[in-house]
Write an enzyme that holds these catalytic residues in place. Structure first.
Site, short mmCIF file in Angstrom:
data_model
loop_
_atom_site.label_atom_id
_atom_site.label_comp_id
_atom_site.label_asym_id
_atom_site.label_seq_id
_atom_site.Cartn_x
_atom_site.Cartn_y
_atom_site.Cartn_z
N LYS A 42 0.85 -1.20 0.00
CA LYS A 42 0.00 0.00 0.00
C LYS A 42 0.88 1.25 0.00
CE LYS A 42 -0.33 0.29 5.04
NZ LYS A 42 -1.21 0.51 6.20
N TYR A 275 14.34 30.96 5.83
CA TYR A 275 13.17 31.70 6.29
C TYR A 275 13.18 31.88 7.80
CZ TYR A 275 10.95 30.97 1.72
OH TYR A 275 10.64 30.98 0.38
#
Length: 390
Positions: A42, A275
């Site tokens: 999955k 940042y």
């Protein structure tokens, strides 16, 4: 060997299929030698690539495949994996049950609405559906609660008598298997055994009964029953620190995340990086730019902490991880642009591991490998004896 074309040099997730085959053989050998093994692919094979990993696992001896969504399972069928049982367990109302029945998927059923939709789809397709009844033994997520179990079993038997379904399995999932010795583990094993016995007394004759995920496969032999579901362990990673390291478990991590150092620059002391200027250089130093960011799956929560191997030294993320890039503190070193940067790998060559990144981001190792995005190409090495399933 890997051919490093220009796009692959920028960044790549290198997937060692030889390691994956080794893990299947280790699980089927000394760890769970007397039962079948389901390779859980999955979430695009936990970020490793579902199709290539499914084929490698089958070549190494896995006899089942497991997916969460029906579209994952149907993609395996469309790719040519047609003669191997595939269990799909996360169905929602309106999902393509008729396509799943035609594709011969094993469909997990946890509630009456699901059984009703399966019956309707089976009538429409003119063929019986292969279903597995899922019991809720204590996870309290998907699955049928013990109080509702007799009615679900009875209705499934009725549908089977009408040739609308064939009940191929009984199964459940553990809540605390990654904590060895947790009292709920024994409770869930006992509850599952009781619910299986109840279903079998009513007339269910399952092909497989299964409870064990990776953690239980590795530590809880009484949960093995007929089949174990290998998820994270298939990819060579430990289900949790309490279970042990991959090396101690005899597993080999299959994914290595690599990039190139895109830029090296000198900075003075007292200079902010990235940042928010959360990272400020103490002294004159050098920093390097790595062209991966949170859009590629690099966890922003690892800002200032994530480890990267460049040259022969482990560097740390300097400042905030941005969408497409992050900086590392090189401590005055000046590697050439294009120098390899290894974010994680098996750890056998001194590089960080996925577990190191999980700890840096205060998360679990599953989160690290499954989040690597589609901008990062998967490059497969050591295909070896992998043979596509016809």
């Amino acid at each position: 060997m890997t051919t490093e074309t220009a796009p692959h040099r920028r960044a790549r997730a290198e997937i060692d299929l030889g390691a994956l085959r080794h893990n299947v053989r280790a699980l089927r050998g000394g760890i769970a030698p007397h039962v079948q093994l389901m390779a859980v692919v999955k979430a695009d094979g936990y970020g490793h690539g579902a199709l290539r990993c499914a084929r490698a696992a089958l070549a190494a001896g896995a006899s089942w495949l497991g997916t969460a969504t029906p579209h994952e399972a149907l993609a395996l069928r469309a790719a040519g994996i047609t003669d191997v049982p595939v269990l799909c367990w996360l169905w929602a109302p309106g999902d393509p049950l008729a396509r799943g029945i035609k594709a011969g998927l094993d469909i997990s059923v946890s509630a009456r609405w699901a059984l009703d939709e399966v019956r309707a789809a089976a009538r429409a397709t003119g063929r019986p559906a292969r279903i597995q009844l899922k019991a809720d033994t204590g996870l309290d997520r998907n699955g049928c609660r013990p109080a509702d179990w007799p009615r679900l079993v009875g209705e499934a038997l009725e549908a089977q008598g009408d040739d609308l379904v064939k009940v191929t399995g009984l199964w459940s999932h553990l809540a605390c298997a990654d904590v060895p010795g947790h009292p709920l583990n024994a409770t869930q094993v006992d509850t599952f055994r009781s619910m299986v016995e109840q279903a079998e007394r009513a007339g269910i004759e399952p092909e497989v009964r299964h409870l064990a995920n990776s953690a239980a496969t590795l530590t809880l032999s009484e949960a093995h029953f007929d089949l174990v579901r290998a998820g994270i362990a298939l990819y060579g990673l430990s289900p949790g620190p309490d279970i042990g390291t991959p090396a101690r478990l005899g597993l080999r991590p299959a994914m290595s995340l690599k990039a190139s150092t895109a830029l090296v620059k000198h900075l003075p002391g007292g200079h902010g990086v990235s940042y928010g200027r959360h990272h400020v250089t103490r002294d004159e130093t050098t920093v390097g730019l790595i062209p991966l960011g949170y859009a590629d799956g690099i966890p922003r929560h690892a800002s200032g902490r994530g480890p990267v191997l460049i040259g022969d030294a482990i560097r740390q993320v300097a400042g905030q991880v941005a969408m497409d890039q992050f900086m590392v503190d090189l401590g005055g070193d000046t590697p050439d642009p294009g120098s390899p940067a290894v974010l994680f790998g098996p750890g056998s060559r001194g590089e960080p591991t996925a577990q190191d990144w999980a700890e840096a981001a205060d998360t679990i190792v599953y989160d690290i490998v499954t989040r690597i995005g589609t901008r990062v190409p998967r490059v497969y090495v050591n295909g070896g004896d992998e043979h596509p399933t016809p």
